[in-house]
Design an enzyme around this catalytic site. Structure first.
Site, PDB file in Angstrom:
ATOM      1  N   ASN A  14      46.695  40.293  42.730  1.00  0.00           N
ATOM      2  CA  ASN A  14      45.974  41.187  43.084  1.00  0.00           C
ATOM      3  C   ASN A  14      46.892  42.713  42.397  1.00  0.00           C
ATOM      4  O   ASN A  14      46.443  43.447  41.400  1.00  0.00           O
ATOM      5  CB  ASN A  14      45.924  41.480  44.556  1.00  0.00           C
ATOM      6  CG  ASN A  14      44.590  41.104  44.538  1.00  0.00           C
ATOM      7  OD1 ASN A  14      43.459  41.169  43.924  1.00  0.00           O
ATOM      8  ND2 ASN A  14      44.706  40.400  45.413  1.00  0.00           N
ATOM      9  N   LEU A  85      53.602  40.030  53.498  1.00  0.00           N
ATOM     10  CA  LEU A  85      53.280  39.573  54.988  1.00  0.00           C
ATOM     11  C   LEU A  85      53.884  40.628  56.188  1.00  0.00           C
ATOM     12  O   LEU A  85      53.430  40.469  56.884  1.00  0.00           O
ATOM     13  CB  LEU A  85      54.527  37.944  55.098  1.00  0.00           C
ATOM     14  CG  LEU A  85      53.583  37.154  54.390  1.00  0.00           C
ATOM     15  CD1 LEU A  85      54.493  35.816  53.894  1.00  0.00           C
ATOM     16  CD2 LEU A  85      52.005  36.899  55.064  1.00  0.00           C
ATOM     17  N   LEU A  87      54.756  43.144  58.933  1.00  0.00           N
ATOM     18  CA  LEU A  87      54.209  45.064  59.053  1.00  0.00           C
ATOM     19  C   LEU A  87      55.264  46.437  58.920  1.00  0.00           C
ATOM     20  O   LEU A  87      56.334  46.340  58.454  1.00  0.00           O
ATOM     21  CB  LEU A  87      54.467  44.700  61.063  1.00  0.00           C
ATOM     22  CG  LEU A  87      53.023  45.134  61.863  1.00  0.00           C
ATOM     23  CD1 LEU A  87      51.906  45.219  61.425  1.00  0.00           C
ATOM     24  CD2 LEU A  87      53.635  44.848  63.055  1.00  0.00           C
ATOM     25  N   HIS A 104      42.388  42.398  53.027  1.00  0.00           N
ATOM     26  CA  HIS A 104      42.475  41.095  53.400  1.00  0.00           C
ATOM     27  C   HIS A 104      41.586  40.681  53.237  1.00  0.00           C
ATOM     28  O   HIS A 104      40.321  40.713  52.920  1.00  0.00           O
ATOM     29  CB  HIS A 104      42.807  41.583  55.094  1.00  0.00           C
ATOM     30  CG  HIS A 104      42.718  40.437  55.620  1.00  0.00           C
ATOM     31  ND1 HIS A 104      44.154  40.082  56.340  1.00  0.00           N
ATOM     32  CD2 HIS A 104      41.685  39.346  56.489  1.00  0.00           C
ATOM     33  CE1 HIS A 104      43.667  38.817  56.949  1.00  0.00           C
ATOM     34  NE2 HIS A 104      42.498  38.883  57.907  1.00  0.00           N
TER      35      HIS A 104
HETATM   36  C1  GAR Z   1      45.087  37.513  48.145  1.00  0.00           C
HETATM   37  O1  GAR Z   1      44.233  37.153  48.608  1.00  0.00           O
HETATM   38  C2  GAR Z   1      45.085  38.846  49.880  1.00  0.00           C
HETATM   39  O2  GAR Z   1      44.251  39.192  50.083  1.00  0.00           O
HETATM   40  C3  GAR Z   1      45.792  38.275  50.970  1.00  0.00           C
HETATM   41  O3  GAR Z   1      47.013  37.695  50.598  1.00  0.00           O
HETATM   42  C4  GAR Z   1      46.446  37.255  48.847  1.00  0.00           C
HETATM   43  C5  GAR Z   1      47.611  37.442  47.876  1.00  0.00           C
HETATM   44  O4  GAR Z   1      46.856  37.182  46.956  1.00  0.00           O
HETATM   45  N1  GAR Z   1      46.660  39.334  51.955  1.00  0.00           N
HETATM   46  C6  GAR Z   1      46.664  38.415  53.046  1.00  0.00           C
HETATM   47  O5  GAR Z   1      46.097  37.254  53.425  1.00  0.00           O
HETATM   48  C7  GAR Z   1      47.243  39.472  54.006  1.00  0.00           C
HETATM   49  N2  GAR Z   1      47.246  39.541  55.368  1.00  0.00           N
HETATM   50  P1  GAR Z   1      47.626  37.550  45.620  1.00  0.00           P
HETATM   51  O6  GAR Z   1      49.324  37.705  45.672  1.00  0.00           O
HETATM   52  O7  GAR Z   1      47.487  36.650  44.835  1.00  0.00           O
HETATM   53  O8  GAR Z   1      47.409  38.805  44.983  1.00  0.00           O
END
Ligand code: GAR
Length: 189
Positions: A14, A85, A87, A104
């Site tokens: 992302n 991850l 807070l 999320h």
């Molecule tokens: C994403 O799917 C995001 O929504 C999730 O971690 C992934 C990171 O993917 N976030 C959470 O679960 C937050 N609680 P990435 O590192 O490939 O962007």
């Protein structure tokens, strides 16, 4: 010019997508990528994209305010959590009111909260026999995944869906919507 900091703990797909999107937009730029994980894939991605990145620890985040100072030094206007991850400490939330946004990988308010991260979310959604899943983009407050929702997109879960296939669909949705939603929000600040 508005400057964004991206916080990420993992792979960083992302973060990369956001950086590529804002490369094409002259009024918004990525000022800094921050991670709590020195092995995070996001560090390699940041390097390839020519973005400055920093690894920080718990003390830097809360006690000695190193992260806070970094954000100030890089004149950061807006903070994006892209697979991050930890807070966010309350004093930082107060410094960036409605200027910290998280993504999320589920339809909040369900499947949020501490420990609900990445694959664990998808495994729980499948185990519970949910009919739908999707993504939530929300403002960050002092509780995990409870800030005001800005945007959601959903889809039907198919028969035989696995946590892996769900994760792939969610990532696709995230990459499509997250940068555009951020652009809209950042343009209002
Ligand atoms: C994403 O799917 C995001 O929504 C999730 O971690 C992934 C990171 O993917 N976030 C959470 O679960 C937050 N609680 P990435 O590192 O490939 O962007």
């Amino acid at each position: 010019m508005k400057r964004i900091a991206i916080f990420a703990s993992g792979n960083g797909s992302n973060a990369q997508r956001i950086a590529e999107y804002f490369n094409e937009i002259s009024e918004i730029e990525i000022g800094l990528v921050l991670t709590n994980n020195s092995k995070a894939g996001v560090l390699k991605r940041a390097e390839r994209l020519g973005l400055k990145s920093v690894v920080f620890n718990r003390n830097d985040f809360a006690e000695n305010a190193k992260v806070d100072i970094l954000l100030q030094d890089h004149e950061i206007d807006f903070v994006v959590l892209a697979g991050f991850l930890w807070l966010i400490p309350e004093f930082l939330i107060n410094k960036y009111p409605n200027k910290i946004v998280n993504i999320h990988p589920a339809l909040l308010p369900k499947y949020g909260g501490k420990g609900m991260y990445g694959m664990r979310v998808h495994e729980t959604v499948i185990a519970n026999g949910e009919k739908q899943s999707g993504i939530s983009i929300h403002y960050v407050n002092n509780k995990y995944d409870e800030g005001q929702i800005i945007f959601q997109a959903n889809f039907d879960i198919e028969k035989g869906e696995t946590a892996e296939s769900l994760a792939a669909k969610i990532h696709e949705l995230e990459h499509e919507h997250f940068p555009k939603v951020l652009e809209r929000v950042i343009n209002t600040i």
